[in-house]
Every structure is written in C-alpha cells, then in structure tokens.
Scaffold this motif. Structure first.
Motif, short mmCIF file in Angstrom:
data_model
loop_
_atom_site.label_atom_id
_atom_site.label_comp_id
_atom_site.label_asym_id
_atom_site.label_seq_id
_atom_site.Cartn_x
_atom_site.Cartn_y
_atom_site.Cartn_z
N PHE A 114 10.48 86.24 29.69
CA PHE A 114 9.41 85.25 29.57
C PHE A 114 8.10 86.02 29.57
CE2 PHE A 114 10.51 85.69 34.06
CZ PHE A 114 9.29 86.01 34.64
N GLU A 139 10.42 82.99 36.46
CA GLU A 139 9.06 82.67 36.05
C GLU A 139 8.39 81.78 37.10
OE1 GLU A 139 6.64 81.21 32.09
OE2 GLU A 139 8.69 80.48 32.38
N GLN A 152 5.29 87.69 30.79
CA GLN A 152 4.66 88.21 32.01
C GLN A 152 3.48 89.09 31.60
OE1 GLN A 152 6.70 91.26 34.23
NE2 GLN A 152 5.67 90.73 36.16
#
Length: 632
Positions: free
Chosen positions: A501, A404, A503
């Motif tokens: 995560f 990330e 995106q």
C-alpha cells in the motif's frame, strides 16, 4: 481479597489511583462532610483503605446514588470482590434503582432473589444475568422464590414461576420441590403441581412444521455413527422441539435427543432452518432459529453465517440484530469465531455489526490476555506453498489493509512480538519485507528506520545491520513521521520491491505555523472537488448529516479523528438528498475543528491532518497487491 481482573480502562474517571501513602483518615473526614464530593476518593478508600473506614462508608446511603450509571458496573464488581457482604447494601441499591445487577452474582439472600426475579422482565442484558444467577444458585435460590410462586395470580407469581422453571431445567424438579419442602409438605405439593418438568414446558398447540416442509425442504438427519437416518415423523418432532426453544430457554427435551444424532447433519439442519426462516417480520432470525444455529451449528455453519452477515445492508439491519447475530456466531464455533469476528469488525457493511464484532472480539482477546489487534495478528492463516493463489492473494490484501490501518493509528509492537508474529509468519513476513519500520527509542547511532531483509535480519537505509535497542517499540511510520522517505524510496526501487500500500509514495501534508495556531484550514477554501469524492468519504468514517427541516441539500461532512477531535467540512452547492448526482462538483468552504474543546490544528495528530487533506484532495485508489507467490 484482590479485585477481579476488570480492565482499568473501564474505570474511567476513577483513575489514577492515589499514592500508597495517602492519609485515609483524612480522606474519610473530608467525605463525611461532603458525600457528593469525590467519587474517586470514595472508591479508592473502599478499595485500599482500612477495613473500619471502608465498612463505614459502605453503610452510608448518602454515597449510593454516585454509583448509578452504566460505567459504574466495573467499579461495583471490584468493590464486591474486595469487600464482600459489606458491599451488599450498595450493590442492592445500584440494582434496584439503576438495574446494575452484574455485581450481585455471588450473593444469595431474599433481597437479591427479589431483584433477580424482577430482572427477568428487564432488558436482555439484565435478564441474562438473572437467568445465570438462578441456574448457578439452584436450590438455594429456589428457597427464596417459592413463596412468590405460590402467591395469588399476578406478574410477581408469573416471574417467580419462570425462575423456578429455570432452576428445574438445570437442577431438576426434585431440587425445586426439596426447596419448597422447607415451607412444609403443602408447599412442596403445590410446587410439584406447577408442572415444572422441562418436558412439560411447551405451548398448546405445539408449533409443528408441515410434513411436506420437512420432507421437501430439510436435509436428512443421521443418527450418531451415520449408519441410519431419522424418519420424517421423527425429524418433524425434532423441529417442533427446536421451534419451542430459545437461546435463553431451550426446550428440555432437546438435550435428551441431540447427543444421539450426527453433529454434521444437525449443522445442515440448522442452516436449512435459517435459509427457510420467516422473513416477514424483518428480524434476521426468529428466537428458535437463533437457538438452532447456536446449538447445532459447526465451523462450516459459522463460515456461512459470517459471509452472509458481512453483506447485510446497514440500513436493513434492525436495532440489536448485529449483537444478537455476533453472539450466536461466537458461541456456535468458539475456535473459528475470532477470525470471523475480526473480518466482520473491519469489513461488514452494517455499522452496528462492525461495532458488535469489535466488542465481542475485545472480549475474546481479553480472555487470552491480548488486545484485539494482537489477537488479529495471531489469527492470520499460515497458508503453505501449495495453497491456491487466490487464497494467498485474498489474505495478503486483507492483511495489507490491517497494516495500513496500523500505520494510521500509530500501533506498535514489542521487538520480540514483531519478530515472532509478523516477520516469521509466512504471509505477514512477505508484507513486512516490503515496508519501512521504525524503532522507538532510536538505536545507539540515532537511527530509527529500518527494513526487514529476506533472512529476517534488519538493515537501515544504508544497508547497515540495525539492532533495535532493548525495550524498543516497533511502529510502521507514516511519511509525515519518517525522515529520509526519498532515500528509502530509492532503496526499495533499487531492490525492485513494490509496497503493498502507499507508504513511501503517500502524500505527506504538513501544516504551516499559522495553520497550527488556527481552528480553520484556509488552504482548501475555494477548492472544487467531484461530488463523488465527498460521497465516497462516507465509507471511510465520515458522515453526511441530514439537512435541516424543509431543506433538501446536505452541505456538511463530519468526522472524529482517532485522537478525539471533531471535524467539520462545509461545501456548496451541496448534495441533493433525492438526486445526489445533480451537481457534478462541490466547492469547499470551511475545514474546521468544532466542539466544546478549544482545540487548534496544532493539537491534532499530524497523521490525521495529512490523511484529512489527502482525502479531500485525492480520489481513493484500491491497494495493489503483487504476485502472491513472490517473496519480495
């Protein structure tokens, strides 16, 4: 002679280099008329110009003060390597006036010896360089120091005596006496009488531990082979020697004893001394405990210390402690240290510790010819199919955070590196298959985004095989840089792939033309946000400056974006310094670009802008990591 491999980034304003066809005689004439003119031209003439012109400039003291700041160290190292003795006058000036002694390491004469003797009482970095110089040059260095060691009592004599003791510890007393003999038999006898034998270098009385402490608090110390253990009096003597030692100057008797003892039990002893250290002075560890950890610790000790360091309260870490502890950790277990440093650089509670770990990790990476990020990629454990699920989950969560951050920073990989280090890795590959990637430049058909299939091949949003063009760089695109994010979300939903995560589901805030031309973002003015959200931002790179004198409320947030722009957010009624939860909400007033640069919001990286607006309007949520045994 080529210059040493000092990173070009360390040369700051000296880059770029002039063209190969530069008229160096013209440059030299210009510098003669204006010595304070171009530091950059002086440097490159010395490095690349004709020998006669370079030697002329290096003799001219008018240029010397241009090399005074800490940023000059890298340039001075290159000049020393390129010009050798011709550079000595410049290097001595930089050392004597400004404390820059590193580039003097290969030089040996009376003037250099005087500088190094004086540096023993300088800051820790200079003192370390001086100690290394004396230990490396040995007898040849001692010859220059003997006269000061035999002068009338005073600081100069004390420093010279310490320098000779350093040499004696590494090269032996006979080496120092032989150097003194060049001044005659009387000088040799006087040096012999100084008591330079490392075994005699101990305080009076020695710092002996209490026998009950040794018996009740410390583990057994085994002999090598683990067939027998030291008796308590012998352990007491060993701890006394350790207490007389520092990392910089260990007691001479230690190396006669330690090789005969069991490595693992010595590591247990070091950790016990750390656990039972004196905490009254506020130091993370006294000098003797730091020595015990660094000299006796092993991989287990390093893991223990790293876990403890990660939880140190930032406010309670004394200045310099982070760098000290990181250095001990790095030397204690060189093979294991990079993984610990990488984790500390990203997750340690203390800001100084994070910075120290990043610095040391950068050094470890440069030694391997890598960037810190590339080294971190290669440190990810390759856990097998039988690894505990919790271990797998922890690694996946940690690496998802790294990826990330790579998305936010715009980090890129070469195609081969991407395949070998990420796609082929048993854990990183799982994460790679759950994200959208991008190639720059785009492929022959204009497509750039792709995903990684289960077999490691690449496919575009239509499922068509994707082959990155030769020389492409692979990035992890933020949604503000990704065309067709909705289509990609449909693809992942159709294959039941959850992302590690946010995106594709990440908010993508795009500025209007008017906002891009402004220094202030008016869209947030009047927005009410929970006070806790603003406080939480301090854990994500923001700062809340202390209020002005006699004021009790903090009304500003500050941050510098990754591309170097300074931001300020103002809000009311403010956060009370003694009662931070007094006001449940804050009203945002201004979101500004500040500083000397006349920047506009259009100059700021669009990813940084989007993340800023998300941070101010959305409460952070922890990343979700799916079933660690799942493949998709």
């Amino acid at each position: 002679m080529d210059a040493p491999p000092v990173p070009d980034a360390a040369l700051h304003g000296l880059l770029p280099a002039p063209p190969a066809a530069t008229d160096w005689a013209e440059v030299a004439e210009r510098l003669r008329g204006d010595p304070a003119g171009s530091r950059r031209e002086y440097y490159w003439l010395v490095m690349r110009g004709p020998d006669d012109l370079a030697r002329e400039l290096l003799r001219d003291e008018r240029y010397f003060d241009a090399w005074s700041g800490a940023e000059s160290e890298a340039a001075l190292l290159r000049i020393a390597a390129r010009r050798g003795l011709a550079a000595l006058a410049l290097l001595l000036h930089a050392a004597e006036r400004h404390g820059l002694v590193t580039a003097l390491a290969p030089f040996r004469d009376a003037a250099v010896a005087r500088v190094m003797v004086g540096a023993l009482d300088g800051d820790s970095a200079r003192a370390d360089q001086a100690r290394v110089w004396f230990m490396c040059h040995g007898r040849d260095a001692a010859v220059f120091v003997v006269p000061d060691a035999l002068r009338d009592p005073g600081p100069e004599r004390d420093r010279a005596g310490r320098a000779l003791a350093l040499i004696a510890r590494v090269h032996g007393v006979r080496c120092v006496v032989a150097a003194a003999r060049e001044y005659g038999a009387e000088a040799a006898a006087a040096v012999e009488a100084l008591g330079l034998d490392p075994l005699l270098q101990c305080p009076d009385p020695p710092p002996e531990p209490d026998e009950a402490f040794v018996r009740e608090r410390l583990p057994r110390v085994l002999l090598r082979g683990r067939a027998a253990a030291l008796p308590v009096p012998a352990v007491r003597a060993l701890v006394t020697m350790l207490r007389m030692s520092t990392v910089e100057e260990p007691y001479g008797g230690c190396e006669q004893v330690l090789p005969r003892l069991d490595r693992a039990s010595l590591a247990d002893l070091a950790w016990a001394l750390y656990e039972h250290r004196d905490r009254a002075d506020g130091r993370w560890a006294a000098p003797d405990v730091r020595y015990a950890l660094q000299r006796l610790g092993d991989g287990r000790t390093a893991a223990r210390l790293a876990r403890e360091m990660g939880g140190w309260d930032g406010a309670a870490v004394p200045p310099g402690a982070g760098h000290e502890a990181v250095e001990v950790l790095a030397v204690m277990a060189p093979d294991d240290a990079p993984a610990h440093l990488d984790r500390l650089a990203r997750t340690a509670a203390a800001a100084e510790l994070r910075a120290a770990a990043r610095d040391r990790l950068g050094t470890a990476a440069r030694v391997r010819g890598l960037t810190p990020e590339q080294l971190a990629d290669r440190l990810v454990p390759r856990l097998g199919p039988d690894a505990p699920a919790d271990d797998v989950r922890a690694v996946l969560a940690e690496q998802a955070g790294r990826l990330e951050e790579a998305m936010l920073s715009g980090r890129s990989w070469a195609v081969d590196e991407f395949r070998e280090v990420l796609v082929a890795h048993p854990l990183l590959g799982r994460l790679a298959r759950r994200l959208v990637w991008s190639a720059s430049p785009p492929g022959p058909d204009g497509s750039a985004a792709f995903r990684v299939l289960d077999d490691g091949a690449f496919a575009d949003v239509r499922g068509v095989p994707f082959v990155p063009p030769e020389g492409a760089r692979i990035t992890l695109p933020h949604p503000v840089r990704l065309d067709g994010a909705e289509a990609w979300a449909d693809v992942f939903a159709g294959h039941a792939v959850s992302q590690p995560f946010a995106q594709l589901a990440r908010p993508a805030h795009v500025l209007t033309d008017g906002e891009r031309a402004s220094v202030s973002l008016g869209r947030l003015r009047g927005t009410r946000v929970p006070t806790g959200r603003i406080v939480a931002l301090t854990a994500r790179g923001w700062s809340l400056p202390a209020p002005p004198l006699r004021m009790v409320r903090q009304r500003q947030l500050h941050r510098t974006t990754p591309d170097g722009h300074a931001l300020m957010v103002t809000f009311e009624p403010g956060i009370h310094v003694r009662h931070p939860h007094r006001y449940a909400e804050q009203e945002l007033h201004a979101v500004l670009l500040v500083g000397a640069r006349q920047a506009r919001w259009g100059d700021v990286d669009p990813v940084a802008v989007s993340e800023l607006l998300t941070a101010l309007t959305t409460d952070p949520t922890p990343p979700a990591v799916q079933n660690p045994k799942a493949e998709t």
